[in-house]
Scaffold this motif. Sequence first.
Motif, short mmCIF file in Angstrom:
data_model
loop_
_atom_site.label_atom_id
_atom_site.label_comp_id
_atom_site.label_asym_id
_atom_site.label_seq_id
_atom_site.Cartn_x
_atom_site.Cartn_y
_atom_site.Cartn_z
N ASN A 1 0.83 -1.21 0.00
CA ASN A 1 0.00 0.00 0.00
C ASN A 1 0.87 1.26 0.00
O ASN A 1 2.09 1.20 -0.12
N ASP A 2 0.22 2.41 0.15
CA ASP A 2 0.94 3.68 0.03
C ASP A 2 1.87 3.97 1.20
O ASP A 2 2.64 4.93 1.15
N GLN B 1 -4.93 -3.28 4.75
CA GLN B 1 -5.86 -3.64 3.68
C GLN B 1 -6.73 -2.46 3.27
O GLN B 1 -7.12 -2.33 2.10
N GLU B 2 -7.04 -1.59 4.22
CA GLU B 2 -7.93 -0.48 3.94
C GLU B 2 -7.27 0.66 3.19
O GLU B 2 -7.95 1.54 2.66
N ARG B 3 -5.94 0.66 3.13
CA ARG B 3 -5.25 1.75 2.46
C ARG B 3 -5.16 1.51 0.96
O ARG B 3 -5.28 0.39 0.48
N LYS B 4 -4.90 2.57 0.21
CA LYS B 4 -4.75 2.47 -1.24
C LYS B 4 -3.35 1.93 -1.58
O LYS B 4 -2.44 2.02 -0.77
N TYR B 5 -3.24 1.40 -2.81
CA TYR B 5 -1.94 0.95 -3.28
C TYR B 5 -1.03 2.14 -3.55
O TYR B 5 -1.50 3.27 -3.73
N CYS B 6 0.27 1.87 -3.63
CA CYS B 6 1.21 2.93 -4.01
C CYS B 6 0.87 3.44 -5.40
O CYS B 6 0.37 2.70 -6.24
N LEU C 1 -8.30 3.08 -11.05
CA LEU C 1 -7.36 4.00 -10.43
C LEU C 1 -7.77 4.43 -9.03
O LEU C 1 -6.95 4.99 -8.29
N GLU C 2 -9.01 4.17 -8.67
CA GLU C 2 -9.48 4.52 -7.32
C GLU C 2 -8.74 3.72 -6.25
O GLU C 2 -8.69 4.12 -5.09
N LYS C 3 -8.16 2.58 -6.64
CA LYS C 3 -7.45 1.74 -5.67
C LYS C 3 -6.04 2.26 -5.38
O LYS C 3 -5.39 1.76 -4.47
N PHE C 4 -5.59 3.23 -6.18
CA PHE C 4 -4.21 3.72 -6.04
C PHE C 4 -4.19 5.11 -5.42
O PHE C 4 -5.11 5.89 -5.56
N HIS C 5 -3.09 5.38 -4.76
CA HIS C 5 -2.89 6.68 -4.13
C HIS C 5 -2.87 7.75 -5.22
O HIS C 5 -2.34 7.52 -6.31
#
Length: 401
Positions: free
Chosen positions: A135-136, A352-357, A394-398
């Motif tokens: 994640n980010d 798990q709740e955070r966005k990907y890098c 793209l909503e899954k990414f920072h």
Amino acid sequence: MRDLSSLEGGGKLPKTTELKFLNPDENPRIPVYRVLARNGHLLQGASPPSLDKTELLEMYHQMVTLNIMDTALNVAERQGLIPFYLTNFGEEATQIGSASAVKFEDFVFGQYRETGVLLWRGFRLEDFANQCFNNDLDGTKGRQMPVHYGSKEHNFMTISSTLATQMPQAAGAAYAMKMSKSENCVVCYFGEGTTSEGDAHAAFNFAAVLKCPVIFFCRNNGFAISTPASEQYSGDGVASRGAGYGIPSIRVDGNDVLAVYNVTKVAREICVSESRPVLIEAMTYRVGDHSTLVDSSGYRHADDVSTWDTRFNPITRFKKYLLDNDIWDEEREETFKQSVIRDVEDALRGAQERKYCNPTEMFTDVYNVMPKNLEKQHKEFKEHLQKYQHEYDLEKFHPDI
């Protein structure tokens, strides 16, 4: 003038008229140093380390925490939450025993089964979870496979999947320490299968010749992925190779955390005081699969794994020692485990709740000043994402950096 007596058969070498080859089959095998019996009792003549109850409990707590975190992240992989995982089951003592015997300022080069070493140095449960979820907040910014940790803050070199590359690097880092007159050393971890790589022998030789203060710590856990040690090498294991390179060597029971501590502590003293490498071969067993990508039932019997996990379990052995010496009790055991389980679950849930890098970060940090060709690629990549954003979630990414 250069002394060539050792090369020309002079006084430094004994002479004989007997024509006899050195036969390794006639030499006694290197013994395994131990402190605790399998039942947790102190062996006759053994000397436990001079550690107080607080220090002993911290070692036990870290071993248990590592085991619980491994279980949770292994399950997370099975559930499809992370793409890959690699457990440390059965090898907790090699990691915590060695990590607790060196100093924080000593630099560590790991392979990929040294999670406990980083845990001991203060890497948080959240840090492990964030890296595995990419994640980010992942310190490696999503560029590494899960369990390929790295932390400059904790003096822990980022792990590489490629076998043995860390070994000559560790020798070089140790040589740099020597040249800077540092009072620290380098600790380099690897498996017995790694010693079949050419880089391993280059590292041993360079470290010995240049007298580098590095501890070569071999985790002999019986298998290199699916290849048993019996098919990996001939002769008396890994420790026997040390003498050939002029490296002080020892073999230790890797499931005995107190023995591992004693051996690593003395190894560090030799490294720093004599400025030379030391080789440790820790005899242990990989209870878990090599990774979640490989099912070990295809090359070993489940009964063998069960026997090792029950009869030789390093956590159980150390726990018995603590119980017998009134340092620990079953009531605190259950309370502690439940507390760790909650902490691990919280860490995984938060990760798990955070966005990907952000994927554009693949272009950053490589150079101090990004060269023109990378600037162009960076710009084109962002334009591509913008143009075809409907093709990507793209909503899954920072957000963009």
